[in-house]
Design a protein around this motif. Sequence first.
Motif, PDB file in Angstrom:
ATOM      1  N   ARG A  31       0.727  -1.217  -0.045  1.00  0.00           N
ATOM      2  CA  ARG A  31       0.068   0.047   0.068  1.00  0.00           C
ATOM      3  C   ARG A  31       0.807   1.320  -0.149  1.00  0.00           C
ATOM      4  NH1 ARG A  31      -5.679   0.292   1.733  1.00  0.00           N
ATOM      5  NH2 ARG A  31      -6.480  -1.937   1.070  1.00  0.00           N
ATOM      6  N   GLN A  32       1.907   1.130   0.950  1.00  0.00           N
ATOM      7  CA  GLN A  32       2.899   2.397   0.792  1.00  0.00           C
ATOM      8  C   GLN A  32       3.486   2.627  -0.113  1.00  0.00           C
ATOM      9  OE1 GLN A  32       5.146   1.222   4.139  1.00  0.00           O
ATOM     10  NE2 GLN A  32       3.919   2.420   5.794  1.00  0.00           N
ATOM     11  N   GLN A  33       3.884   1.587  -0.893  1.00  0.00           N
ATOM     12  CA  GLN A  33       4.720   1.840  -2.348  1.00  0.00           C
ATOM     13  C   GLN A  33       3.825   2.267  -3.476  1.00  0.00           C
ATOM     14  OE1 GLN A  33       5.951  -2.346  -3.084  1.00  0.00           O
ATOM     15  NE2 GLN A  33       8.014  -2.148  -1.768  1.00  0.00           N
ATOM     16  N   THR A  34       2.662   2.031  -3.421  1.00  0.00           N
ATOM     17  CA  THR A  34       1.422   2.376  -4.322  1.00  0.00           C
ATOM     18  C   THR A  34       1.008   3.585  -4.381  1.00  0.00           C
ATOM     19  OG1 THR A  34      -0.033   0.912  -3.636  1.00  0.00           O
ATOM     20  CG2 THR A  34       1.547   0.098  -5.278  1.00  0.00           C
ATOM     21  N   GLU A  35       0.993   4.025  -2.974  1.00  0.00           N
ATOM     22  CA  GLU A  35       0.491   5.419  -2.584  1.00  0.00           C
ATOM     23  C   GLU A  35       0.986   6.525  -3.449  1.00  0.00           C
ATOM     24  OE1 GLU A  35      -2.341   7.432  -1.751  1.00  0.00           O
ATOM     25  OE2 GLU A  35      -2.427   6.025   0.001  1.00  0.00           O
ATOM     26  N   ARG A  36      -0.070   7.401  -4.167  1.00  0.00           N
ATOM     27  CA  ARG A  36       0.388   8.881  -5.060  1.00  0.00           C
ATOM     28  C   ARG A  36      -0.717   9.639  -4.630  1.00  0.00           C
ATOM     29  NH1 ARG A  36       0.090   4.910 -10.401  1.00  0.00           N
ATOM     30  NH2 ARG A  36      -1.176   3.785  -8.923  1.00  0.00           N
ATOM     31  N   ASP A  37      -1.461   9.627  -3.781  1.00  0.00           N
ATOM     32  CA  ASP A  37      -2.274  10.707  -3.351  1.00  0.00           C
ATOM     33  C   ASP A  37      -1.528  11.474  -2.385  1.00  0.00           C
ATOM     34  OD1 ASP A  37      -4.210  12.364  -2.367  1.00  0.00           O
ATOM     35  OD2 ASP A  37      -5.776  11.044  -2.762  1.00  0.00           O
ATOM     36  N   VAL A  38      -1.288  12.685  -2.678  1.00  0.00           N
ATOM     37  CA  VAL A  38      -0.585  13.866  -1.893  1.00  0.00           C
ATOM     38  C   VAL A  38      -1.117  13.986  -0.566  1.00  0.00           C
ATOM     39  CG1 VAL A  38       0.784  15.976  -1.509  1.00  0.00           C
ATOM     40  CG2 VAL A  38       0.837  14.622  -3.672  1.00  0.00           C
ATOM     41  N   LYS A  39      -2.439  14.135  -0.651  1.00  0.00           N
ATOM     42  CA  LYS A  39      -3.352  14.375   0.471  1.00  0.00           C
ATOM     43  C   LYS A  39      -3.213  13.216   1.394  1.00  0.00           C
ATOM     44  CE  LYS A  39      -6.505  17.430  -1.873  1.00  0.00           C
ATOM     45  NZ  LYS A  39      -8.037  17.751  -2.396  1.00  0.00           N
ATOM     46  N   PHE A 306      11.132   6.682  -4.788  1.00  0.00           N
ATOM     47  CA  PHE A 306      11.463   5.163  -4.985  1.00  0.00           C
ATOM     48  C   PHE A 306      11.717   4.548  -3.771  1.00  0.00           C
ATOM     49  CE2 PHE A 306      12.668   7.470  -9.116  1.00  0.00           C
ATOM     50  CZ  PHE A 306      12.185   6.536  -9.889  1.00  0.00           C
ATOM     51  N   TYR A 307      11.746   5.244  -2.577  1.00  0.00           N
ATOM     52  CA  TYR A 307      12.161   4.654  -1.037  1.00  0.00           C
ATOM     53  C   TYR A 307      10.937   4.377  -0.425  1.00  0.00           C
ATOM     54  CZ  TYR A 307      16.887   4.523  -2.803  1.00  0.00           C
ATOM     55  OH  TYR A 307      18.011   4.032  -3.621  1.00  0.00           O
ATOM     56  N   LYS A 308       9.470   4.901  -0.889  1.00  0.00           N
ATOM     57  CA  LYS A 308       8.459   4.868  -0.194  1.00  0.00           C
ATOM     58  C   LYS A 308       8.242   3.649   0.631  1.00  0.00           C
ATOM     59  CE  LYS A 308       5.770   8.388  -2.380  1.00  0.00           C
ATOM     60  NZ  LYS A 308       4.416   8.790  -3.329  1.00  0.00           N
ATOM     61  N   GLY A 309       7.892   3.515   1.880  1.00  0.00           N
ATOM     62  CA  GLY A 309       7.638   2.237   2.721  1.00  0.00           C
ATOM     63  C   GLY A 309       8.844   1.499   2.894  1.00  0.00           C
ATOM     64  N   MET A 310      10.018   1.974   2.707  1.00  0.00           N
ATOM     65  CA  MET A 310      11.276   1.224   2.743  1.00  0.00           C
ATOM     66  C   MET A 310      11.496   0.745   4.231  1.00  0.00           C
ATOM     67  SD  MET A 310      15.224   2.143   1.533  1.00  0.00           S
ATOM     68  CE  MET A 310      16.543   0.852   1.600  1.00  0.00           C
ATOM     69  N   SER A 311      11.035   1.563   5.183  1.00  0.00           N
ATOM     70  CA  SER A 311      11.451   1.166   6.353  1.00  0.00           C
ATOM     71  C   SER A 311      10.629  -0.054   6.646  1.00  0.00           C
ATOM     72  CB  SER A 311      11.078   2.316   7.572  1.00  0.00           C
ATOM     73  OG  SER A 311       9.917   2.593   7.420  1.00  0.00           O
ATOM     74  N   MET A 312       9.325  -0.070   6.425  1.00  0.00           N
ATOM     75  CA  MET A 312       8.395  -1.194   6.591  1.00  0.00           C
ATOM     76  C   MET A 312       8.858  -2.527   5.736  1.00  0.00           C
ATOM     77  SD  MET A 312       5.811  -2.500   8.139  1.00  0.00           S
ATOM     78  CE  MET A 312       4.716  -1.139   8.735  1.00  0.00           C
ATOM     79  N   LYS A 313       9.307  -2.311   4.510  1.00  0.00           N
ATOM     80  CA  LYS A 313       9.874  -3.446   3.763  1.00  0.00           C
ATOM     81  C   LYS A 313      11.135  -4.087   4.439  1.00  0.00           C
ATOM     82  CE  LYS A 313      10.167  -6.208   0.483  1.00  0.00           C
ATOM     83  NZ  LYS A 313       9.295  -7.376   0.505  1.00  0.00           N
ATOM     84  N   ILE A 314      11.884  -3.048   4.998  1.00  0.00           N
ATOM     85  CA  ILE A 314      13.294  -3.906   5.719  1.00  0.00           C
ATOM     86  C   ILE A 314      12.795  -4.941   6.786  1.00  0.00           C
ATOM     87  CG2 ILE A 314      15.027  -3.161   7.480  1.00  0.00           C
ATOM     88  CD1 ILE A 314      15.716  -0.858   5.418  1.00  0.00           C
TER      89      ILE A 314
END
Length: 338
Positions: A31-39, A306-314
Amino acid sequence: MSDALINGLAGAGGGIIAQLITYPLLTVNTRQQTERDVKRQKRKHGTIEQMCQNEGWGRLYSGLAPSVVGTACSQGVYYYFYQVFRDRAEAIAREQKMNGIGDGSVGMLSSLVVAALAGVVPAATMHHVHPSQSGTNVLLTNPIWVVVTRMQTHRKNSKKSQLSHSSIAPAEKVLDPIEPHPYGTGHATQELYDEAGIWGFWKGVFPTLIMVSNPSIQFMLYETMLKKLKTKCVLVKQGDTGVSALEIFLLGALAKLGATVVTYPLLVVKSRLLAKQITTGDKRHHYEGTLDAILKMIRYEGFHGFYKGMSMKIVQSVLAAAVLFMIKEELVRVLHFC
């Protein structure tokens, strides 16, 4: 049973258990990786809280069934071929030692080659890879992961969200329909086919193929650290090369951490391509292909996109890899006695 078959079965079993334990984290990360809505990005509540409040805890397990099937296939095949090539590499190393070359063990470069071959050869001969975990089985199992990503990123309408959308008279309210049935595998498959036809099931296959570097890096680091640890055990434990389950857990975690940091941008691009494309007319939300996705992400989101949600992925990938390695090694020991 042969060592290759034992490792294949153990890899499949370890992969399933690791997937079951860490799946909610994987869903949130997608979900974090695909989130593109700024709001949405600026909301106070986190992704997990939003999902649970608006869609229920069950959404954290969306796509679990096909994901488990895909994981069992990809991990089982990967570890089978990995052991086949590993045995061959060890045989070559022993032959070289007899000729006065090397110490008889498989080096870092050889481990990298073995891991890469374990990913490439099955893809070329059996035509199937889990895009986020290994380089095996790319073409055949890609449809599974497209469907899983669709199910993970599907947003369920809730009564709470419906009520918040309306500020007009009750008689004039136009509410979003509540889903009459859960959004399951069949729904995701039909939606994908209607949207892009049969080729839609192979979206994101290009970055997926490149992701073969992830397990290669992971196994190179793992085997190198394991070799050093066993050498240390020989010195400390007077010839005993046994490695504990906790040590395997930590080695697997460190190896996956290194591989994830290097390849994460590709994973984000892949998730964007696999998720449902937004066709509202906003060109920022619609990707024609891998290159188009990369260029639009750079233009509209910057490199940090390119690094959205990286902490969760780690957290998810490191924990999953650590559990997988630990369970796999224990299953290998058990199966050797059977």
